[in-house]
Design a protein around this motif. Structure first.
Motif, PDB file in Angstrom:
ATOM      1  N   TRP A   6       0.817  -1.211   0.000  1.00  0.00           N
ATOM      2  CA  TRP A   6       0.000   0.000   0.000  1.00  0.00           C
ATOM      3  C   TRP A   6       0.858   1.272   0.000  1.00  0.00           C
ATOM      4  N   ASP A  67      -1.212  -9.008   2.404  1.00  0.00           N
ATOM      5  CA  ASP A  67      -1.838  -7.687   2.525  1.00  0.00           C
ATOM      6  C   ASP A  67      -3.144  -7.622   1.738  1.00  0.00           C
ATOM      7  N   ASP A  71      -7.025  -7.335   3.297  1.00  0.00           N
ATOM      8  CA  ASP A  71      -7.928  -6.241   2.974  1.00  0.00           C
ATOM      9  C   ASP A  71      -9.207  -6.747   2.315  1.00  0.00           C
ATOM     10  N   GLY A 118      -5.038  -0.821   3.225  1.00  0.00           N
ATOM     11  CA  GLY A 118      -5.805  -1.111   2.023  1.00  0.00           C
ATOM     12  C   GLY A 118      -7.086  -0.300   1.976  1.00  0.00           C
TER      13      GLY A 118
END
Length: 226
Positions: A6, A67, A71, A118
Motif C-alpha cells: 500500500w 496484505d 484487505d 488497504g
C-alpha cells in the motif's frame, strides 16, 4: 520489514489468464484451509494451476498476497449507511469484525503484523475513529480507545478460534466445562462460584466484555455525549 504494497506505486503488467483478483480469491481460500503458515507462492500457484513465477507479474512477494487477502476479507465488514449513536455503531462494527475473524481464523494474527492501509481497511477505520471523536475523545485518549477495542476483539477471537480448533463441537465444550466445574467445586468451591467456568456462551461473554470497555470509554466523555 518488507515495504507494504500500500506504500508504493505498483502497477505491474497483467497476463490475461490471471488477474490480481483471482490471486486474492485463491489466497483467501488457501488461508482459510491452511492458515498463514500454509500459504506459499508455490501452493498458491498450484491452487490456480499456474506457474509460480507467473504470480510475480501481479505481486512482488508473499507479503503482498497477505496484505491483499487481509484487505479483501476486511471488506466483508459492512460500511454503515448513516452515522448513528457512537456506542451502537462500535458494537455493530466490532461484532461484525468478530464474525469475519471467526470465518477467517488467520486474520487476528495478521492484523497485528502489518499496517492496515488497504482501501477496505481505510474505509472502515475512518468512521470508527470519527465515531469516537464525535463522542468527545481526542488525542492520546482517542488512539488508546481505538487500540483497546481492537486488541480486545483480536484477542477474544484469537482465543476463541484456538479453543474451537481443539474442542471442535459444543457438546465437547460442555463436557469439558462440566468436568472443570466439578473439579473446582470439589477443591475450591469459592473459585468455582466466582469463575463460572461452565458458562460457554461466547456471544454473551463477548458483548459483556465489550460493554465493560465501552462503559470505561463513556466515563471519560463529556457528560452531554456519554
Amino acid at each position: 520489514m518488507p515495504e507494504s504494497i500500500w506504500l508504493r506505486d505498483d502497477d505491474r503488467p497483467r497476463r490475461p489468464r490471471l488477474s490480481r483478483e483471482r490471486i486474492v480469491e485463491a489466497a483467501v481460500a488457501l488461508l482459510d484451509a491452511e492458515g498463514a503458515a500454509g500459504l506459499s507462492m508455490r501452493a498458491l500457484a498450484a491452487r490456480l494451476r499456474a506457474g509460480t513465477m507467473s504470480l510475480y507479474e501481479y505481486v512482488r512477494s508473499k507479503e503482498d498476497v497477505l496484505d491483499l487477502a487481509l484487505d479483501e476479507v476486511i471488506g466483508e465488514i459492512e460500511e454503515p449507511p448513516e452515522p448513528g449513536p457512537w456506542r451502537d455503531y462500535l458494537v455493530r462494527q466490532l461484532t461484525q469484525s468478530r464474525a469475519v475473524m471467526r470465518r477467517h481464523p488467520w486474520v487476528p494474527a495478521l492484523t497485528a503484523t502489518r499496517p492496515l492501509l488497504g482501501p477496505n481497511a481505510l474505509a472502515r477505520s475512518r468512521p470508527f475513529y470519527a465515531a469516537l471523536a464525535s463522542a468527545g475523545l481526542a488525542g492520546p485518549a482517542l488512539t488508546a480507545a481505538v487500540g483497546t477495542l481492537t486488541s480486545y476483539v483480536n484477542g477474544f477471537v484469537a482465543a476463541e478460534n484456538i479453543w474451537w480448533a481443539r474442542i471442535r463441537t459444543p457438546a465437547a465444550d460442555a463436557e469439558l466445562r462440566g468436568a472443570v466445574a466439578g473439579h473446582l467445586n470439589e477443591r475450591m468451591a469459592d473459585l468455582a462460584r466466582l469463575a463460572q467456568v461452565d458458562n460457554g456462551d461466547f456471544d454473551g461473554q463477548f458483548l459483556l466484555g465489550l460493554d465493560l470497555i465501552l462503559d470505561g470509554i463513556a466515563a471519560r466523555l463529556p457528560p452531554e455525549t456519554s
